[in-house]
Design a protein around this motif. Structure first.
Motif, mmCIF file in Angstrom:
data_model
loop_
_atom_site.group_PDB
_atom_site.id
_atom_site.type_symbol
_atom_site.label_atom_id
_atom_site.label_comp_id
_atom_site.label_asym_id
_atom_site.label_seq_id
_atom_site.Cartn_x
_atom_site.Cartn_y
_atom_site.Cartn_z
ATOM 1 N N GLN A 157 0.822 -1.201 0.000
ATOM 2 C CA GLN A 157 0.000 0.000 0.000
ATOM 3 C C GLN A 157 0.859 1.256 0.000
ATOM 4 O O GLN A 157 0.540 2.250 -0.666
ATOM 5 N N LYS A 158 1.963 1.241 0.731
ATOM 6 C CA LYS A 158 2.861 2.401 0.752
ATOM 7 C C LYS A 158 3.535 2.592 -0.608
ATOM 8 O O LYS A 158 3.680 3.716 -1.092
ATOM 9 N N ILE A 159 3.921 1.488 -1.234
ATOM 10 C CA ILE A 159 4.533 1.578 -2.565
ATOM 11 C C ILE A 159 3.515 2.073 -3.582
ATOM 12 O O ILE A 159 3.854 2.871 -4.471
ATOM 13 N N GLU A 171 7.757 10.905 -12.983
ATOM 14 C CA GLU A 171 8.906 10.015 -12.824
ATOM 15 C C GLU A 171 8.681 8.672 -13.503
ATOM 16 O O GLU A 171 9.631 8.037 -13.960
ATOM 17 N N ILE A 172 7.436 8.221 -13.524
ATOM 18 C CA ILE A 172 7.098 7.017 -14.270
ATOM 19 C C ILE A 172 5.969 7.384 -15.232
ATOM 20 O O ILE A 172 5.193 8.307 -14.964
ATOM 21 N N VAL A 173 5.896 6.650 -16.347
ATOM 22 C CA VAL A 173 4.968 7.061 -17.393
ATOM 23 C C VAL A 173 3.765 6.127 -17.546
ATOM 24 O O VAL A 173 2.849 6.422 -18.298
ATOM 25 N N ASP A 174 3.795 4.978 -16.843
ATOM 26 C CA ASP A 174 2.675 4.047 -16.973
ATOM 27 C C ASP A 174 2.114 3.707 -15.594
ATOM 28 O O ASP A 174 2.589 4.203 -14.573
ATOM 29 N N ASP A 175 1.105 2.829 -15.576
ATOM 30 C CA ASP A 175 0.430 2.479 -14.330
ATOM 31 C C ASP A 175 0.841 1.113 -13.787
ATOM 32 O O ASP A 175 0.193 0.588 -12.880
ATOM 33 N N HIS A 176 1.901 0.533 -14.323
ATOM 34 C CA HIS A 176 2.273 -0.824 -13.928
ATOM 35 C C HIS A 176 2.513 -0.938 -12.416
ATOM 36 O O HIS A 176 2.034 -1.866 -11.773
ATOM 37 N N LEU A 177 3.281 -0.014 -11.860
ATOM 38 C CA LEU A 177 3.615 -0.088 -10.438
ATOM 39 C C LEU A 177 2.418 0.279 -9.563
ATOM 40 O O LEU A 177 2.296 -0.216 -8.448
ATOM 41 N N LYS A 179 -0.763 -0.429 -10.361
ATOM 42 C CA LYS A 179 -1.657 -1.588 -10.384
ATOM 43 C C LYS A 179 -1.058 -2.792 -9.662
ATOM 44 O O LYS A 179 -1.784 -3.600 -9.094
ATOM 45 N N ASN A 180 0.256 -2.905 -9.693
ATOM 46 C CA ASN A 180 0.907 -4.066 -9.077
ATOM 47 C C ASN A 180 2.182 -3.639 -8.360
ATOM 48 O O ASN A 180 3.286 -3.770 -8.898
ATOM 49 N N PRO A 181 2.048 -3.134 -7.134
ATOM 50 C CA PRO A 181 3.227 -2.710 -6.377
ATOM 51 C C PRO A 181 4.194 -3.843 -6.078
ATOM 52 O O PRO A 181 5.363 -3.600 -5.752
ATOM 53 N N PHE A 183 5.520 -5.615 -8.135
ATOM 54 C CA PHE A 183 6.541 -5.574 -9.171
ATOM 55 C C PHE A 183 7.868 -5.074 -8.609
ATOM 56 O O PHE A 183 8.943 -5.568 -8.962
ATOM 57 N N LEU A 184 7.808 -4.097 -7.720
ATOM 58 C CA LEU A 184 9.023 -3.567 -7.107
ATOM 59 C C LEU A 184 9.635 -4.567 -6.131
ATOM 60 O O LEU A 184 10.865 -4.635 -5.987
ATOM 61 N N LEU A 185 8.803 -5.367 -5.469
ATOM 62 C CA LEU A 185 9.275 -6.279 -4.439
ATOM 63 C C LEU A 185 9.716 -7.629 -4.991
ATOM 64 O O LEU A 185 10.347 -8.417 -4.279
ATOM 65 N N ALA A 186 9.411 -7.905 -6.258
ATOM 66 C CA ALA A 186 9.681 -9.220 -6.841
ATOM 67 C C ALA A 186 11.142 -9.661 -6.708
ATOM 68 O O ALA A 186 11.408 -10.832 -6.400
ATOM 69 N N PRO A 187 12.135 -8.788 -6.935
ATOM 70 C CA PRO A 187 13.530 -9.240 -6.814
ATOM 71 C C PRO A 187 13.879 -9.723 -5.408
ATOM 72 O O PRO A 187 14.747 -10.594 -5.258
ATOM 73 N N ILE A 188 13.226 -9.178 -4.395
ATOM 74 C CA ILE A 188 13.506 -9.604 -3.019
ATOM 75 C C ILE A 188 13.113 -11.068 -2.847
ATOM 76 O O ILE A 188 13.896 -11.889 -2.352
ATOM 77 N N TRP A 189 11.885 -11.390 -3.277
ATOM 78 C CA TRP A 189 11.407 -12.759 -3.140
ATOM 79 C C TRP A 189 12.206 -13.711 -4.024
ATOM 80 O O TRP A 189 12.538 -14.825 -3.600
#
Length: 223
Positions: A157-159, A171-177, A179-181, A183-189
């Motif tokens: 929710q914070k992301i 800073e970003i041009v689309d809604d990907h992040l 709609k699916n925050p 996406f940023l956390l995926a490399p951690i998992w």
């Protein structure tokens, strides 16, 4: 009058026994006891996993009676929740958008707040706790629910709020992040799965993977 007369005929020197009041446990002592038990539970879970960890072993590690643990935690799942709270939720990872400095970009804010924590994720116990959830979550759904409720959902929710701010500022041009925050956390998992399960002999740098993900999101290369 009758009551007064009865008081007067009471034998001299006879007094009521004093009321002994027991002092309750101080908040500081209670907090210290909870932390001692949570520390012992953390060691138990990381050494044995959730299934093989026992309240008896946690009590022995903590140096307390088994019954005392049940005064603070009703079940082993509650102990796991306390560990998650202590080691992750209260780990001073503050990515709330209200903490962003005036004029600071979302990318800079994430690099300042989140990157240092991710780079230390395996030096602390946070990656190990996540690996317990991954390994035993199918058998113990309560672990997944605890981790999702206390860690993943609040962070996502914070992301999402930061992504909305980044979209608004250009800073970003689309809604990907937005709609699916996750996406940023995926490399951690992905990094945790690789390092803990798939290829322990050739571990990846989770912090580096996370920074490269930031590069792609905020440079537009990931589109």
């Amino acid at each position: 009058m009758q009551k007064a007369a009865q008081q007067e005929t009471r034998p001299a020197g006879r007094r009521r026994a004093p009321v002994v009041r027991r002092r309750g446990t101080s908040p500081e002592k209670t907090a210290q006891t909870r932390q001692t038990i949570a520390d012992a539970a953390l060691a138990e879970f990381l050494e044995k996993g959730f299934a093989d960890a026992t309240i008896e072993s946690v009590a022995k590690r903590a140096g307390v009676a088994k019954g005392l643990i049940y005064r603070y935690f009703e079940a082993k799942e509650a102990l796991f929740s306390a560990v998650v709270q202590q080691e992750i939720v209260h780990a001073h990872i503050d990515v709330d958008d209200s903490k962003k400095a005036a004029g600071e970009s979302v990318e800079a804010f994430l690099r300042r707040t989140l990157v240092p924590s991710i780079r230390n994720i395996e030096k602390k116990s946070r990656a190990d706790i996540a690996s317990v959830v991954i390994a035993e979550g199918a058998r113990f759904p309560a672990l997944v629910e605890i981790y999702r409720r206390d860690v993943i959902d609040p962070l996502a929710q914070k992301i999402k709020r930061l992504a909305l701010s980044a979209k608004k500022s250009g800073e970003i041009v689309d809604d990907h992040l937005i709609k699916n925050p996750h996406f940023l956390l995926a490399p951690i998992w992905a990094g945790i799965v690789i390092n803990k399960f798939l290829d322990k002999s050739n571990p990846v740098d989770i912090g580096e993977m996370f920074e490269r993900q930031l590069d792609m999101i905020f440079s537009g290369k990931g589109k």
